[in-house]
Structures are given as structure tokens and as C-alpha cells.
Design a protein around this motif. Structure first.
Motif, short mmCIF file in Angstrom:
data_model
loop_
_atom_site.label_atom_id
_atom_site.label_comp_id
_atom_site.label_asym_id
_atom_site.label_seq_id
_atom_site.Cartn_x
_atom_site.Cartn_y
_atom_site.Cartn_z
N ILE A 198 31.38 47.02 37.53
CA ILE A 198 30.64 48.02 38.33
C ILE A 198 31.03 47.89 39.80
O ILE A 198 31.27 48.89 40.50
CB ILE A 198 29.11 47.87 38.13
N LYS A 199 31.09 46.68 40.30
CA LYS A 199 31.46 46.44 41.69
C LYS A 199 32.83 47.02 42.00
O LYS A 199 33.01 47.70 43.00
CB LYS A 199 31.41 44.92 41.98
N TRP A 200 33.82 46.76 41.14
CA TRP A 200 35.15 47.26 41.37
C TRP A 200 35.25 48.77 41.21
O TRP A 200 36.03 49.43 41.89
CB TRP A 200 36.17 46.56 40.47
N SER A 201 34.45 49.33 40.32
CA SER A 201 34.49 50.78 40.16
C SER A 201 33.86 51.49 41.37
O SER A 201 34.27 52.57 41.75
CB SER A 201 33.79 51.21 38.86
N ILE A 202 32.85 50.86 42.02
CA ILE A 202 32.23 51.44 43.20
C ILE A 202 33.17 51.29 44.41
O ILE A 202 33.27 52.20 45.23
CB ILE A 202 30.87 50.74 43.48
N LEU A 203 33.88 50.17 44.52
CA LEU A 203 34.75 49.94 45.65
C LEU A 203 36.02 50.81 45.62
O LEU A 203 36.67 50.98 46.63
CB LEU A 203 35.17 48.47 45.71
N LYS A 204 36.37 51.37 44.48
CA LYS A 204 37.58 52.20 44.39
C LYS A 204 37.39 53.50 45.01
O LYS A 204 36.95 54.29 45.43
CB LYS A 204 37.98 52.40 42.94
#
Length: 189
Positions: A183-189
Motif C-alpha cells: 500500500i505504501k509503495w502504491s501510494i508513493l507512485k
């Protein structure tokens, strides 16, 4: 002799039984319902087999039209029964697998008391080797892996329950951590 009697069949084992050194039944499984249909007939057969084999130094006997392979250990006698035409080597492979599997499961302590204390595991071993007279497995290592039973395990002990819950919590924690990372990486993209 008619050809039907000589045709190969998967149903090679007619019976398996374990007797103590007095000839008393500890375990028995008969796979052919016509062979000895009543308990009385089964016990008479077992008594006859025991009387013929308990003092003998052989590994094979022929009795009542049956091929019987057997082995003794301390205060137990193990028997595998097949028809008169059955391959003795196949029956011996079943007997050896049964004995070696029980030996591993019972930590090389194959005696009456230990066997009786672990009877649930003994039935699992027999059922893993033979199903309805058909030989399923002849490798003791495979049987033990499939049964996954140890004589000194107490499956419902407090320690094993706590260990099981701890393992499940650790797994759940790992899954949640992985989900957070995704989730963190999908939000940061």
C-alpha cells in the motif's frame, strides 16, 4: 484352475493383524469380507496362525489356503495375510514397511505397552500402507512423513496450542507487514 483366480489384482492383502506373545489380538484389519466374516472366525484363524508360527523360526507360513508372512519383536507378532497365489515378496514388503514405520514412529521401542499407548498412530500407519486390501505404500519414510505422528508428541498439550497460535500470529503479522509495504509503495507512485 480357472483363469479368474490367477488374474492379477490390486487387492493383494487379505488381512493384517498384530498379536501379543500370548496370541491375543492387539490390532486386526480384514480386507476381504468373505474370508472370515465373523469375529469368532477371525479369532479362530488368528489363534491357528499364532499356534503355527509363534515358535517357528521362519518368515512365511501357508495355512487354510492363505499365504502368511510374519515377524516378531520382543512381545509382538506382526502378520500380513494374502491369498495362496499371492507374491510372498509383495506381502513381505508390506510387512517390512509396517514394522519399520512403527519402529520409527515409536522411536525403536516396538513393544506391547508402547504400541497400545500409541494405537491411534498405529492405525494411521496401517491405513497409509494398505487401503481396502490395496497396497498404497511400501516405503516406511514416506509413510511416516504422510502420517506425521510421533510417539512423544501430545497434540493437544498447552505448549503445542500456544506454539500453534504463535506461529499463526507470526504469519498474520508477516502478511499485514507485506500488505502495508505494498500500500505504501502504491501510494508513493
Amino acid at each position: 484352475m480357472d483363469s479368474a483366480a490367477l488374474e492379477p489384482s490390486l487387492y493383494t492383502v487379505k488381512a493384517v493383524f498384530i498379536l501379543d506373545n500370548d496370541g491375543n489380538r492387539l490390532l486386526s484389519k480384514y480386507y476381504d469380507p468373505e474370508l472370515y466374516p465373523s469375529m469368532k472366525e477371525q479369532k479362530n484363524f488368528e489363534t491357528n496362525v499364532f499356534n503355527k508360527t509363534h515358535k517357528a523360526d521362519n518368515e512365511i507360513a501357508f495355512l487354510e489356503g492363505m499365504t502368511i508372512v510374519y515377524k516378531s519383536s520382543i512381545d509382538l507378532f506382526f502378520y500380513v495375510v494374502g491369498s495362496a497365489q499371492e507374491n510372498e515378496l509383495m506381502l513381505m514388503a508390506v510387512l517390512n514397511c509396517l514394522f519399520e514405520s512403527l519402529s520409527q514412529m515409536l522411536r525403536k521401542n516396538v513393544e506391547k505397552r508402547t504400541l497400545l499407548d500409541n494405537m491411534d498412530g498405529v492405525f494411521l500407519v496401517v491405513d497409509e500402507i494398505i487401503d481396502g486390501g490395496v497396497i498404497l505404500e511400501s516405503d516406511p519414510q514416506q509413510v511416516i512423513e504422510k502420517v506425521n505422528y510421533r510417539a512423544d508428541d501430545n497434540p493437544l498439550s498447552e505448549q503445542s496450542v500456544v506454539q500453534h497460535i504463535t506461529e499463526k500470529l507470526a504469519l498474520t503479522s508477516n502478511v499485514l507487514q507485506s500488505a502495508k509495504e505494498q500500500i505504501k509503495w502504491s501510494i508513493l507512485k
